[in-house]
Design a protein around this motif. Structure first.
Motif, mmCIF file in Angstrom:
data_model
loop_
_atom_site.group_PDB
_atom_site.id
_atom_site.type_symbol
_atom_site.label_atom_id
_atom_site.label_comp_id
_atom_site.label_asym_id
_atom_site.label_seq_id
_atom_site.Cartn_x
_atom_site.Cartn_y
_atom_site.Cartn_z
ATOM 1 N N ALA A 1 2.207 0.346 -1.553
ATOM 2 C CA ALA A 1 2.258 1.658 -0.911
ATOM 3 C C ALA A 1 1.483 1.610 0.391
ATOM 4 O O ALA A 1 0.458 0.930 0.484
ATOM 5 N N ASP A 2 1.975 2.325 1.387
ATOM 6 C CA ASP A 2 1.226 2.566 2.609
ATOM 7 C C ASP A 2 0.413 3.826 2.366
ATOM 8 O O ASP A 2 0.976 4.921 2.241
ATOM 9 N N LEU A 3 -0.897 3.681 2.258
ATOM 10 C CA LEU A 3 -1.743 4.810 1.874
ATOM 11 C C LEU A 3 -1.911 5.839 2.975
ATOM 12 O O LEU A 3 -2.537 6.874 2.750
ATOM 13 N N THR A 4 -1.360 5.576 4.146
ATOM 14 C CA THR A 4 -1.372 6.592 5.201
ATOM 15 C C THR A 4 -0.085 7.411 5.194
ATOM 16 O O THR A 4 0.060 8.343 5.985
ATOM 17 N N ALA A 5 0.847 7.057 4.314
ATOM 18 C CA ALA A 5 2.125 7.764 4.206
ATOM 19 C C ALA A 5 2.086 8.660 2.965
ATOM 20 O O ALA A 5 2.025 8.173 1.833
ATOM 21 N N GLU A 6 2.118 9.945 3.172
ATOM 22 C CA GLU A 6 1.936 10.907 2.083
ATOM 23 C C GLU A 6 2.892 10.677 0.916
ATOM 24 O O GLU A 6 2.474 10.647 -0.249
ATOM 25 N N ALA A 7 4.164 10.516 1.190
ATOM 26 C CA ALA A 7 5.142 10.365 0.121
ATOM 27 C C ALA A 7 4.899 9.104 -0.702
ATOM 28 O O ALA A 7 5.077 9.102 -1.931
ATOM 29 N N GLU A 8 4.477 8.039 -0.037
ATOM 30 C CA GLU A 8 4.238 6.785 -0.754
ATOM 31 C C GLU A 8 3.016 6.882 -1.664
ATOM 32 O O GLU A 8 3.004 6.333 -2.762
ATOM 33 N N VAL A 9 1.983 7.579 -1.217
ATOM 34 C CA VAL A 9 0.802 7.752 -2.058
ATOM 35 C C VAL A 9 1.126 8.668 -3.228
ATOM 36 O O VAL A 9 0.704 8.421 -4.368
ATOM 37 N N ASP A 10 1.874 9.718 -2.977
ATOM 38 C CA ASP A 10 2.245 10.626 -4.055
ATOM 39 C C ASP A 10 3.062 9.927 -5.129
ATOM 40 O O ASP A 10 3.022 10.310 -6.299
ATOM 41 N N ALA A 11 3.795 8.881 -4.736
ATOM 42 C CA ALA A 11 4.590 8.132 -5.707
ATOM 43 C C ALA A 11 3.784 7.036 -6.397
ATOM 44 O O ALA A 11 4.171 6.557 -7.478
ATOM 45 N N THR B 1 -5.085 9.442 -1.789
ATOM 46 C CA THR B 1 -5.234 8.749 -3.069
ATOM 47 C C THR B 1 -5.911 9.643 -4.097
ATOM 48 O O THR B 1 -5.457 9.756 -5.248
ATOM 49 N N CYS B 2 -7.001 10.271 -3.689
ATOM 50 C CA CYS B 2 -7.728 11.153 -4.601
ATOM 51 C C CYS B 2 -6.874 12.350 -5.000
ATOM 52 O O CYS B 2 -6.852 12.760 -6.170
ATOM 53 N N ARG B 3 -6.169 12.933 -4.039
ATOM 54 C CA ARG B 3 -5.326 14.089 -4.346
ATOM 55 C C ARG B 3 -4.265 13.731 -5.382
ATOM 56 O O ARG B 3 -4.039 14.475 -6.347
ATOM 57 N N ALA B 4 -3.621 12.594 -5.197
ATOM 58 C CA ALA B 4 -2.581 12.179 -6.139
ATOM 59 C C ALA B 4 -3.157 11.948 -7.533
ATOM 60 O O ALA B 4 -2.559 12.366 -8.539
#
Length: 258
Positions: free
Chosen positions: A59-69, A120-123
């Motif tokens: 995952a690219d942790l700067t990309a919201e959708a990728e972190v959420d997944a 990351t924390c939010r997810a």
């Protein structure tokens, strides 16, 4: 000491890096199932995951959708997710004082070291809201405590994690999971591939340890063992909102003249 981490699901971001690899192996030693997050270092992440019987997740942790997944993917792969170690980050190598630093670099550093941890924390906490339990360990840096000339962007991001973000988050956790915990570790000089060659120079080693009570640099395993301790509800179940510095007693002043 029994940590009761056996069988727990653990996600380590930046798990294929120098400190990340030690963290992954330390949790494996406790019997945990580990997801090794990576962005670019696929070969190393896959090899490490295979070695510890875990799984590698990109995952690219700067990309919201990728972190959420990422968190749901870890839950699916591990069967559960009890611990997240927000270890991923990036130290820009160029020494640039504030008056020479571009806005583009500032924003990139914030994205890679602050935004990424927020996402990351939010997810993870959205998952914690459904389970009612969880332990979060965030990796900051002594740069966030003492500053770092030429790297004010990095120091600002890491300082935010170890102060306002941590203190707010530990109080917010009670709204979704009264026993969930969050803590921060601040490693100092730690021997990894990026700096290993420089640390072989006695003069350089002497200079960087002048502010440390212990005249040696840390090893990745030193950081990993503290993180495991903080992640364990049995060992550190009454510890939250704390910053643990892993830097040989480093201070913001010279302790040794020679």
């Amino acid at each position: 000491m029994e940590t009761e981490l056996s069988g727990k699901g653990v996600l380590v971001t930046g798990g294929a890096g120098g400190i990340g690899t030690a963290i992954v192996r330390a949790f494996k030693e406790e019997g945990a199932r580990v997801a090794v997050h990576y962005r670019t270092n696929e070969d190393k992440a896959l090899a490490l995951a295979k070695d510890v019987g875990g799984v590698a997740l990109r995952a690219d942790l700067t990309a919201e959708a990728e972190v959420d997944a990422l968190v749901p993917a870890a839950v699916k792969a591990l069967g559960r997710l009890d611990v997240v170690v927000a270890n991923a980050g990036h130290w820009p190598s160029a020494d640039e004082p504030v008056w020479q630093m571009s806005l583009a670099r500032w924003r990139q550093t914030m994205a890679e070291n602050l935004d990424s941890v927020f996402l990351t924390c939010r997810a993870f906490l959205r998952h914690v809201a459904t389970t009612g339990t969880g332990s979060l360990v965030i990796v900051s840096s002594t740069a966030g405590l003492f500053g770092e000339a030429g790297h004010a962007d990095y120091a600002a991001a890491k300082g935010a994690l170890a102060n306002g973000f941590l203190k707010s988050l530990k109080n917010e956790l009670g709204r979704i999971a009264p026993l969930a915990r969050v803590n921060v570790v601040c490693p100092g000089w730690t021997e990894v591939d990026r700096n290993r060659a420089k640390l072989q120079d006695p003069a350089f080693l002497n200079r960087v340890t002048r502010t440390m009570a212990l005249r040696k640099v840390g090893q990745p395993e030193d950081v990993a063992r503290v993180i495991v301790t903080l992640a364990s509800d049995r060992v550190s179940g009454h510890v939250t909102g704390e910053v643990v510095t892993i830097a040989g007693g480093m201070e913001g002043r010279v302790l040794h003249e020679g």
